[in-house]
Write a protein that holds these residues in place. Structure first.
Motif, PDB file in Angstrom:
ATOM      1  N   VAL A 152      13.818  -1.802  -0.195  1.00  9.42           N
ATOM      2  CA  VAL A 152      12.790  -1.324  -1.125  1.00  9.42           C
ATOM      3  C   VAL A 152      13.210  -0.003  -1.761  1.00  9.42           C
ATOM      4  CG1 VAL A 152      10.396  -0.535  -1.341  1.00  9.42           C
ATOM      5  CG2 VAL A 152      10.916  -2.560   0.028  1.00  9.42           C
ATOM      6  N   VAL A 202       9.735  -7.397  -4.989  1.00  7.82           N
ATOM      7  CA  VAL A 202      10.130  -6.201  -4.239  1.00  7.82           C
ATOM      8  C   VAL A 202       9.575  -6.252  -2.821  1.00  7.82           C
ATOM      9  CG1 VAL A 202      10.011  -3.673  -4.132  1.00  7.82           C
ATOM     10  CG2 VAL A 202      10.254  -4.832  -6.348  1.00  7.82           C
ATOM     11  N   GLN A 262       3.484  -5.662   1.094  1.00  9.86           N
ATOM     12  CA  GLN A 262       4.173  -6.660   1.907  1.00  9.86           C
ATOM     13  C   GLN A 262       3.329  -7.925   2.045  1.00  9.86           C
ATOM     14  OE1 GLN A 262       6.746  -4.220   5.075  1.00  9.86           O
ATOM     15  NE2 GLN A 262       4.640  -3.526   4.970  1.00  9.86           N
ATOM     16  N   GLY A 290       7.208  -4.534  -1.628  1.00  7.93           N
ATOM     17  CA  GLY A 290       6.916  -3.177  -1.198  1.00  7.93           C
ATOM     18  C   GLY A 290       5.830  -2.591  -2.080  1.00  7.93           C
TER      19      GLY A 290
END
Length: 493
Positions: free
Chosen positions: A341, A389, A288, A391
């Protein structure tokens, strides 16, 4: 219900309920439970915050304060934040799941929370004007730096305090006043910071916080007639929307946006160093981070060994509750992102990419947990390689030579960061010159310093944060012409 904390928004050094009485819930991502209520601010609340900031700049002591005086205020802010760092960190952990050790001063961004204020305190009186040798008789021309006035700052949910201070310290050092809108997913640590900063004796209206959603709070804030510029950190789609709003009144806006940062592992790389560095550049914050180096380009001669080593290192990571001192990777910051995610992992799996490590085994009945996930044989035109993404998900692609590695690395709409792993430092530096990214790491990843500018190329944004460049973005220049021997002939005589 009594265990749920209710926050108010902050304007003119006072706390306020939203004008229309609207609130929204904040969940603790460690367990998915509501722990706080946050004001759903609308136009009237935005107007209140901007009016307070405008008065502080135009009529209050802040607008008349000498740069050295501002510097003393900023140093005091840094000292107060250091004093209350654990309190601020606890709120951020509860609100977005960030591990406490990532916020505590002395480690990672925690030290920046203090150092940035002290750095910019010293910068306040360092921006000097200059005399311009204009080719005009009896004229004295000089340039000076000035603040914009009221600045809107839109913050992301992944690192609220760190991002806020990267923006706030240089903006105040430049002499502006600020209205902030944190993400609706992580507003509470920003509001808690305002409560802490009351001890720093800031003049009323210098700092203001309105909370809410992009379309009903963020857009009216950027679009407000008394806001002179904006600073935005978030996804690229959100940045496009913010830029469109700012363009209505031709307002400058600086933006740090998304990324899909490549890490290039050359055949001569120290593989142990590269594996550990690559893992550290993706997984500890759960991926993140906008500069997460999740697009792994590995030379074909070492890709198999590198992949095995990476899986062996990463699968040892402990995914768990952020307040557990043994946890190494915490939860996704909020429910919608967690579900997104998972959808992206499922889509990559369905696309036939080789799944080396499946982080879905870390999912729980409560909380938003996903473990490290690694896919191999992912071509650069795949969705997983091209789109962020955000993630704990990495993709691996093999390359055959440096020219191909550079081409693949630059084949992206993004250009925020990149990593190069090689024992041949000279060659790596030459490669860095060809990489289209605002930050390039060689044999390391994820480092930052208050003095070092951060920002993106291409659709990763424009403008810079940190360092001299970070403060310059919050200032404008004025050219003044003085007639030293005033005389003006009749232009029509």
């Amino acid at each position: 219900m009594s265990d749920i904390r209710t926050f108010q928004y902050f304007a003119n050094n006072q706390w306020h309920d939203p004008a229309d009485g609207g609130w929204f819930d904040s969940e603790n991502p460690a367990n998915g439970e509501v722990w706080a209520r946050v004001p759903d601010c609308r136009q009237a609340d935005v107007d209140r915050g901007v009016a307070a900031a405008r008065e502080a700049f135009c009529d209050g002591p802040w607008g008349r304060m000498l740069p050295a005086e501002r510097g003393r205020v900023l140093r005091r802010i840094g000292d107060v934040i250091s004093k209350f760092a654990e309190r601020l960190g606890a709120i951020e952990t509860q609100d977005n799941g960030k591990l406490p050790q990532m916020i505590t001063p002395g480690l990672r961004e925690g030290q920046w929370l203090v150092d940035s204020w002290h750095y910019y305190a010293g910068m306040c009186d360092k921006f000097e004007g200059r005399v311009i040798p204009a080719e005009a008789p009896d004229m004295h021309n000089y340039m000076k730096w000035e603040p914009f006035g009221v600045v809107a700052q839109i913050l992301p949910w992944n690192s609220p305090l760190g991002t806020l201070i990267w923006k706030l310290a240089p903006c105040l050092a430049a002499g502006n006043t600020v209205v902030m809108k944190p993400s609706e997913h992580s507003s509470c640590s920003t509001l808690e910071l305002m409560d802490v900063l009351l001890e720093a004796d800031l003049p009323p209206g210098v700092l203001n916080v309105v909370t809410g959603f992009g379309s009903t709070t963020g857009e009216p804030l950027i679009d407000h007639k008394d806001v002179r510029m904006a600073s935005f950190t978030g996804g690229t789609a959100g940045g496009r929307a913010a830029a469109a709003v700012a363009s209505r009144q031709v307002k400058p806006i600086i933006m740090e946006l998304g990324g899909k940062s490549p890490q290039i592992v050359l055949p001569d790389a120290d593989l142990e160093l590269a594996v550990n560095g690559v893992a550290a550049g993706i997984f500890p914050p759960g991926g993140q981070s906008c500069i997460s180096g999740s697009r792994l380009l590995v030379h074909r001669s070492v890709v198999e060994e590198f992949s095995h080593r990476l899986v062996d290192v990463v699968k040892k990571a402990k995914v768990g509750e952020p307040n557990d001192p043994t946890t190494q990777i915490g939860p996704m910051a909020n429910g919608p992102h967690y579900r997104n995610v998972l959808d992206r992992i499922a889509a990559a799996d369905d696309a036939g990419h080789k799944l080396l490590l499946d982080g879905r085994t870390a999912c729980r009945d409560k909380g938003y947990y996903i473990g490290p996930t690694i896919f191999a044989d992912v071509p650069n035109n795949a969705d997983l390689a091209q789109n962020e993404v955000f993630g704990p998900v990495a993709s691996i692609e093999a390359f055959d030579d440096q020219a191909e590695a550079v081409r693949i690395a630059n084949d992206s709409i993004y250009g925020l960061a990149a990593g190069i792993w090689s024992r041949d430092v000279t060659s790596a530096m030459r490669m860095a010159d060809r990489i289209e990214a605002g930050t390039v790491y060689i044999n390391n990843y994820f480092n930052a310093a208050t003095q070092s500018p951060v920002g993106g190329y291409k659709q990763s944004g424009y403008g810079r944060e940190n360092g001299w460049e970070g403060m310059r973005c919050f200032m404008q220049t004025k050219s003044v012409w003085l007639a030293t021997d005033p005389h003006q002939p009749d232009p029509f005589g």
